[in-house]
Motif scaffolding. Sequence first.
Motif, mmCIF file in Angstrom:
data_model
loop_
_atom_site.group_PDB
_atom_site.id
_atom_site.type_symbol
_atom_site.label_atom_id
_atom_site.label_comp_id
_atom_site.label_asym_id
_atom_site.label_seq_id
_atom_site.Cartn_x
_atom_site.Cartn_y
_atom_site.Cartn_z
ATOM 1 N N VAL A 85 2.358 1.949 -3.560
ATOM 2 C CA VAL A 85 1.218 2.351 -4.470
ATOM 3 C C VAL A 85 1.289 3.835 -3.908
ATOM 4 O O VAL A 85 0.946 4.608 -4.905
ATOM 5 C CB VAL A 85 -0.165 1.647 -4.299
ATOM 6 N N ILE A 86 1.076 4.336 -2.820
ATOM 7 C CA ILE A 86 0.839 5.499 -2.301
ATOM 8 C C ILE A 86 1.939 6.503 -2.899
ATOM 9 O O ILE A 86 1.938 7.452 -3.462
ATOM 10 C CB ILE A 86 0.669 6.013 -1.011
ATOM 11 N N ASP B 42 -2.953 4.647 -7.541
ATOM 12 C CA ASP B 42 -3.451 4.407 -6.327
ATOM 13 C C ASP B 42 -4.589 4.523 -6.369
ATOM 14 O O ASP B 42 -5.467 4.506 -5.430
ATOM 15 C CB ASP B 42 -2.939 5.610 -5.512
ATOM 16 N N ARG C 226 0.869 -1.137 -0.071
ATOM 17 C CA ARG C 226 -0.109 -0.004 0.132
ATOM 18 C C ARG C 226 0.874 1.312 -0.004
ATOM 19 O O ARG C 226 0.389 2.072 -0.786
ATOM 20 C CB ARG C 226 -0.777 0.027 1.213
#
Length: 440
Positions: free
Chosen positions: A127-128, A161, A124
């Motif tokens: 992705v951010i 994202d 995560r």
Amino acid sequence: MGAVDVHAQPKPPDAVAKKQASLHYKQGKAYFDAGAFDKAIGEFRAAYDLAPANPLLFNIARSYHLANQKAEAATWYHKYLDAEPDGPLADEARQYVAEVDKALADEAKAAAIEHERLVKEQERQAVIAAGEAHVRQAKAFVDAGAFVDAAKEYTAAYDADADAEHLFDAAELSRTGKDLETARELYRRYVIAAPSGAHADAARKAIADLTVELARVAAVAKVEPPVERVVVAPVVPPPPPPAVDEPTVELGLTMMPGVKLHGDHPLVVAYRAELAFHLGRRVHFGLFAEYGTVDASGACGTDIAGPTPATPFDFGPRNRFTACRYVMPGLALDIHVLPHHAIDPWIGLAPAFRFGFADWTPYVAGMAQTAESDFFPGIVVGAHAGVDYHPTPAFAAWVVGAVIETEVTVFGDESTKTTGDHGGVHYASVFGGLRSTVAF
């Protein structure tokens, strides 16, 4: 259950060991009763090493268990069960083993869940980070006034994202950059991705406005008659000629088979490496180094007797040559005739010093003698001509071509001191081959 009394067990045969084991047991039991299980483990194990007793295995396992060292506890419970599967403590040991195994399984499951959570969190965060990188680049494009490029970066940020707000930002920038079709499509994607988003109503209104505007533009394009426009081509000055007359460096390689026109006229293969400087477009001046091999089946073109008599009355000793070669450093001055054309003839001179080497075996009355070798110096003046090819009239860094060369030996020693020093001789050698050069 507490620590088990082991005094009823069979006594060890060694009285000293028995006494020491009893002391360790008593100290271990005291630690156990006081809740110092880590210390109790050491004492119980010391007692077991001195005087093994099955109940001590249970005490050690129980101490590990209460010290929250579950894997060790399971090991020692199993040791006790292996020793006394039907012992008085067997049922209790099995109960504790079940508890320990369940606790270990729960811990392993919790560890796996935590590992999976950490992996997902790392993904995560990646992705951010990818989305944030595209957003930073988009803002840089906005500052530079490149709105369409900024919209592409915001679209890439959404792909990274899945933040729908990036689609709305991309649509707004595409509209600002007059890319109306793309803007309408991005507004539609935003409404699909976030039907209740903060900008959903604004996006729907923008879709309606852009649909009307695009329809109007299409209608105007259909009914508006074509307007003939007379386009006056601007007068563009011819580009300046390339700056090719500045000095440049050229590296070349030439391979030339040829004939040495002296002695038995042997075949020669020469390899030449060149380093030249362009003094303008026409004049090239530089250095070269040539290495050649001479056919050694005869006399190598020297004045030394070869393996075959020259006349029926030639009864002298014979020599069988094994290797003949030379190296020749020199200078080269070349003049190019059509330097601005694809086909460029040229001529030049190449004075040099030649250093020849030969190895042979003398034969006297048919008997081989000690092998000999000698060194043959010479002064050479070469005259050569050739044709270079490059595909365009402008300067080309890579050139291929053909060359012919006549090397006149104005002074050459072709005999040895042992066979008679004939002094200087002069003769010519003729070559023809291919060359390739690269200029910088």
